[in-house]
Design a protein around this motif. Structure first.
Motif, PDB file in Angstrom:
ATOM      1  N   THR A 117      36.205  39.124  48.819  1.00 50.73           N
ATOM      2  CA  THR A 117      36.427  40.079  47.450  1.00 50.73           C
ATOM      3  C   THR A 117      38.069  40.117  46.965  1.00 50.73           C
ATOM      4  OG1 THR A 117      36.782  41.862  48.870  1.00 50.73           O
ATOM      5  CG2 THR A 117      34.613  41.422  48.294  1.00 50.73           C
ATOM      6  N   VAL A 171      34.663  37.652  44.650  1.00 48.74           N
ATOM      7  CA  VAL A 171      35.158  36.681  44.029  1.00 48.74           C
ATOM      8  C   VAL A 171      34.144  35.434  43.661  1.00 48.74           C
ATOM      9  CG1 VAL A 171      37.116  34.861  44.145  1.00 48.74           C
ATOM     10  CG2 VAL A 171      37.380  37.325  44.902  1.00 48.74           C
ATOM     11  N   LYS A 194      37.263  37.226  39.543  1.00 45.44           N
ATOM     12  CA  LYS A 194      36.790  38.439  40.172  1.00 45.44           C
ATOM     13  C   LYS A 194      36.876  39.474  38.655  1.00 45.44           C
ATOM     14  CE  LYS A 194      37.109  42.461  43.330  1.00 45.44           C
ATOM     15  NZ  LYS A 194      37.786  42.958  44.416  1.00 45.44           N
TER      16      LYS A 194
END
Length: 372
Positions: A117, A171, A194
């Motif tokens: 992430t 992501v 993202k």
């Protein structure tokens, strides 16, 4: 003394006349002001087009008509087409209540979701080409693109709905073009992205896969549009679709699917037609064995089964195989109801050398059947 009185009388008369003129001007200004407040400027309503014949401009340069570089948006009521380069955008950010993002299937885009992430933590070692490759003819490829089998492209997007909790947004690796990536592709073309929520809109974080810092771009929701579109290479929002009330269908090349129900496989097509179902457009396919294009009239509208599927027209309007039979499918025509309730009947007249047409420049004909 009488002479003096006469002079004073004349001066007084002139002053009174001047005051009366000023009062008249003020009074007239007040009247006009009142009129402007009481009577709003008239709204000019342009009646919908009665119908026309249109040649779509799918060719942007010297490319072959089977891979026409333009998507062409059509507004029947305005007799207007809007050609847009398919490669001009990468991501579309939904302007409705949900927070969803679509991929540019008309340029063959694909994504691979990572377990990370943090965008800065993603490097070239996170790329497994097989996870980003789209194999045409493959039946397990749908998670890499927005599922084209759905009636609404928002139903199964490859990028998950954007969460209000930043840490829940993963992501993704993003390949902007190609369609078929069955052979190894250049890692230099791959982005890491993202997407977060920002108030009523979005924030996009993005960088090339090998880059160690990322850029950000805020994307606002525009209620006049279905989507706000972004070009990663340009680092900005770009104009693609017209306002959602100003187009009815789009003709394009796109990643799509083929095969029997239940075993559909990913494939790419030219000459695909999608309706603006998100903007309220519905459509129906009519067999000429039940009603001819010429005979279809307003009395038939009530019994017409309009569908909200974006691919009611799809590729069914033309025949490409065998090559000797390629041409417009003369056994069907279509009825389109736009977002304002105007109903048009639509048929395609040519698109291939076999029917005296030009690939990449289909000719269509439409006629207003019922005014909304």
């Amino acid at each position: 003394m009488s002479k003096l009185l006469l002079q004073l009388k004349n001066k007084l008369k002139k002053k009174m006349n001047k005051l009366n003129s000023m009062y008249a001007v003020v009074l007239m200004a007040s009247v006009f002001a009142a009129c402007s407040k009481d009577e709003a400027d008239p709204i000019i309503v342009v009646p919908p087009s009665d119908g026309s014949t249109m040649t779509l401009n799918g060719i942007a340069g010297t490319e072959d008509g089977t891979s026409a570089a333009n998507s062409v948006y059509v507004d029947f009521s305005a007799d207007k087409q809007t050609p847009v380069l398919r490669s001009s955008w990468d991501l579309g950010f939904y302007s409705g209540a949900e927070f969803k993002v679509i991929l540019n299937a008309t340029n063959g885009a694909s994504v691979a979701k990572l377990s990370k992430t943090d965008l800065n933590a993603v490097t070239e070692t996170d790329l497994t080409q097989a996870n980003l490759v789209i194999t045409l003819g493959g039946t397990a490829e749908y998670g890499k693109l927005d599922d084209p089998r759905e009636t609404n492209i928002l139903n199964k997007t490859a990028i998950a709905a954007i969460s209000a909790t930043d840490g829940e947004n993963a992501v993704y690796l993003f390949n902007p073009a190609g369609g078929s990536h069955s052979s190894p592709f250049n890692v230099d073309n791959v982005y890491k992205i993202k997407i977060l929520r920002k108030g009523a809109g979005y924030t996009l974080q993005y960088a090339k896969l090998k880059e160690t810092t990322f850029k950000t771009l805020d994307v606002a929701k525009d209620t006049k549009l279905n989507f706000s579109f972004v070009s990663l290479s340009g680092g900005k929002t770009v104009n693609v679709e017209p306002a959602k009330a100003e187009w009815d269908m789009v003709w394009t090349w796109s990643l799509y699917y083929s095969g029997a129900p239940g075993s559909e496989f990913v494939y790419s097509f030219s000459d695909l037609v999608f309706t603006n179902n998100i903007g309220g457009v519905t459509a129906a396919q009519i067999s000429t064995s039940t009603k001819s294009y010429v005979a279809y009239a307003e009395a038939d509208v009530a019994s017409t089964n309009f569908l909200s599927n974006r691919d009611v027209i799809g590729s069914k309007w033309r025949i490409t195989s065998p090559a000797t039979s390629a041409g417009v499918n003369s056994e069907v025509f279509y009825v389109i109801k736009d977002g304002a309730g105007n109903v048009y009947k639509l048929k395609f007249n040519s698109f291939h050398a076999n029917d005296a047409g030009t690939r990449g420049k289909p000719v269509l004909e439409y006629k207003l059947v019922k005014k909304g």
